[in-house]
Structure formats: C-alpha cells, structure tokens
Design an enzyme around this catalytic site. Structure first.
Site, PDB file in Angstrom:
ATOM      1  CE  LYS A   1     -39.959  20.996  10.155  1.00 39.65           C
ATOM      2  NZ  LYS A   1     -39.496  20.200  11.299  1.00 39.65           N
TER       3      LYS A   1
ATOM      4  CG  ASN B   1     -33.869  16.698  14.802  1.00 41.11           C
ATOM      5  OD1 ASN B   1     -33.562  17.760  14.249  1.00 41.11           O
ATOM      6  ND2 ASN B   1     -33.515  15.506  14.314  1.00 41.11           N
TER       7      ASN B   1
ATOM      8  CB  THR C   1     -29.749  16.360   6.362  1.00 42.73           C
ATOM      9  OG1 THR C   1     -30.982  16.791   5.780  1.00 42.73           O
ATOM     10  CG2 THR C   1     -29.268  17.381   7.372  1.00 42.73           C
TER      11      THR C   1
ATOM     12  CE1 TYR D   1     -40.024  19.794   6.712  1.00 41.84           C
ATOM     13  CE2 TYR D   1     -39.625  22.053   6.019  1.00 41.84           C
ATOM     14  CZ  TYR D   1     -39.204  20.907   6.669  1.00 41.84           C
ATOM     15  OH  TYR D   1     -37.971  20.871   7.277  1.00 41.84           O
TER      16      TYR D   1
ATOM     17  CG  ASP E   1     -34.240   7.799  13.437  1.00 44.00           C
ATOM     18  OD1 ASP E   1     -33.706   8.912  13.242  1.00 44.00           O
ATOM     19  OD2 ASP E   1     -34.951   7.230  12.582  1.00 44.00           O
TER      20      ASP E   1
END
Ligand code: NAD
Length: 254
Positions: free
Chosen positions: A160, A86, A193, A156, A38
């Site tokens: 994606k 991810n 999340t 976004y 990360d």
C-alpha cells in the site's frame, strides 16, 4: 449533482465486491459508462448484469488481461477517461511466518497490477488525445496502511505504501510532461467489505466497542470510499494530482 462524472468512461478493477462494486455501481448510477472487472468471473458477470455495466474477467497481474479490459472500454464506449486500480487481497501473517511466495503474490496484485494498469491507461489516454495534452484521472486504492502500521500486516503495508508513492511519482511525471492526466491514491481505513470481515471476530463489524479507536466510532461503508473516488474522477478535482485522500473516520490519527 455534486461531482459531475456524466459521460466519463471509467474502468474499475476488483469490482465484483466491496469498494470496487460500490464505486462501479455509484459511477453507473451517476451517468458514467463503466467497465467493471474482477478475477472472479461469475461474480463480475452477476454484478454487471445487475448494474447494467460491462463486466469482464480480468486478473490485474496479467498484461494481456489489461489490454483486453482497456480494449473493451474503447470498443464499447470509444475511450478511457478514468482508471480505478482497486483489486486487492490481504495477508495477516507475522513476518517470521510470511512465506516469500505469499509476500510476492500479494505485492504482485497491488503493486504490479497498478503499475501495468497505469502504463496501459496512460498509453490509451495519450493515444485518444490526438496530439493535444492527454486528459484523464487514475486512482489507486491504497490504504491508511500506506502511512501507518499494525502487527502482522507487513506485506500489505509494503504494497500500500508502494501504491501511494507510485501515484505521487507518476502524477508528478505526467504533469511535468504536459499531460493533464491526474494520478492520486485513496487511503481507506477499516471498511465493511469481505476483505475486512474475514479478519474480524464474529460480530465485531457492528460492535461499537470494537471501533473505539475510530473517532467517528464505526467501520465505514464501501460507499464512503466510493464517494471520494468519484470526486477524484470528476473535473471538480481538476487540480488535484500526486496526492492522497484519506477516508478513515480519523482512525490513523489516534
Ligand atoms: P473485497 O475483497 O471486497 O474486494 C476485492 C476484489 O478484488 C474481489 O472482488 C477480488 O475478487 C478482487 N481481486 C483480488 N485479486 C484480484 C486480481 N488479481 N485481479 C483482479 N481482481 C482481483 O475487498 P475491498 O475491501 O473492497 O478491497 C478493495 C481495495 O480496497 C483493496 O485494494 C484493499 O486493499 C483496499 N482497502 C480495503 C480496506 C478495507 O478495510 N476493506 C481498507 C483499506 C484499503
């Protein structure tokens, strides 16, 4: 055990939080060797210490960081069997307000990050195959926004859909070249999340009234997505490549 991932060496990016953390934790609990990375150095160190896996600071937009991360998988565990690309950020700005620098920054993390990671993972998987057909599984965390739309999410949605189609293109290319490296995208719907929590009104995550568009009636948990990813890592999905798995409680069909 449903999906057998025991002994597989799995690199998960964006693993300090949310879907990546659930994937890294469940993969470790089910017997995989996990390199969890990360950009948030302290958070990934804390996570790795609690989950007994290798934790690395890694900015997915930096090719050198990718060399370091894949090198760590080889150093600690001898090989790389799966990459879960991810790491992600989100932006909710109307097109007219969306500054080009922010558009580029977002697409860079998702699209360039996944591109660099795939290139380097495929190179490692081929190298370790020792002249035989290379094997491995690469999963890109795309989104239902790869295939549908909502207001104020254009950057976004671009990122994606690019990730989902990159998985198709690279999956087809590698199969045709004789590799057994499978490449797939997972397309989550709204998932509990920090990335989504930050965009919702207070209390909405647990309010069924907020989720009436989701046939299953709620936001899903990070583990719901992680289970799909683990299946795509496992040999139980051995003929699945160049496609998408949608996990959204039916949201994108309403
Ligand atoms: P999250 O914010 O909980 O986790 C994302 C992680 O990525 C964070 O730990 C962050 O530090 C890390 N990250 C950000 N930029 C990075 C970079 N340049 N290099 C390395 N790490 C970086 O979010 P999440 O919801 O778990 O998101 C994981 C993925 O799932 C993202 O790609 C996101 O777009 C996708 N997704 C999420 C949802 C949702 O509703 N939560 C839905 C569809 C898709």
């Amino acid at each position: 055990m449903m999906f057998d991932i025991r002994g597989k060496v799995v690199l998960v990016t964006g693993a300090a939080s949310g879907i990546g953390a659930a994937t890294a934790r469940l993969a470790h609990e089910r017997g995989a060797f996990v390199v969890a990375t990360d950009i948030d150095g302290p958070a990934i160190q804390d996570f790795a210490a609690s989950s007994l896996c290798v934790g690395l600071t890694h900015d997915v937009t930096d090719p050198d960081d990718w060399d370091h991360a894949i090198g760590a998988a080889v150093h600690h565990f001898g090989r790389l069997d799966a990459l879960v690309s991810n790491a992600g950020i989100v932006n909710y700005e109307p097109i007219i307000d969306l500054d080009l620098a922010r558009f580029r920054a977002l697409t860079r993390v998702h699209v360039e990050g996944s591109f660099i990671g795939m290139q380097k993972a495929v190179a490692q998987m081929r190298q370790q195959a020792d002249g035989k057909p290379a094997t491995g599984s690469i999963i890109l965390t795309a989104s239902v926004m790869a295939n549908c739309a909502a207001p104020a999410i254009s950057a976004y949605a671009v990122a994606k859909s690019a990730m989902a189609n990159m998985a198709r293109a690279v999956g087809v290319e590698l199969g045709r070249k004789g590799d057994m490296i499978r490449v797939n995208a997972i397309c989550p719907g709204p998932t509990r999340t920090p990335l989504l929590e930050g965009a919702l009104p207070a209390g909405a995550m647990d309010d069924p009234a907020h989720w009436t568009d989701v046939p299953l009636g709620a936001a899903q948990e990070p583990e719901d997505i992680a289970e799909g990813i683990l299946f795509m890592i496992s040999d139980e999905s051995s003929f699945m490549t160049a496609t998408q798995m949608v996990v959204d409680g039916g949201w994108s069909l309403t």
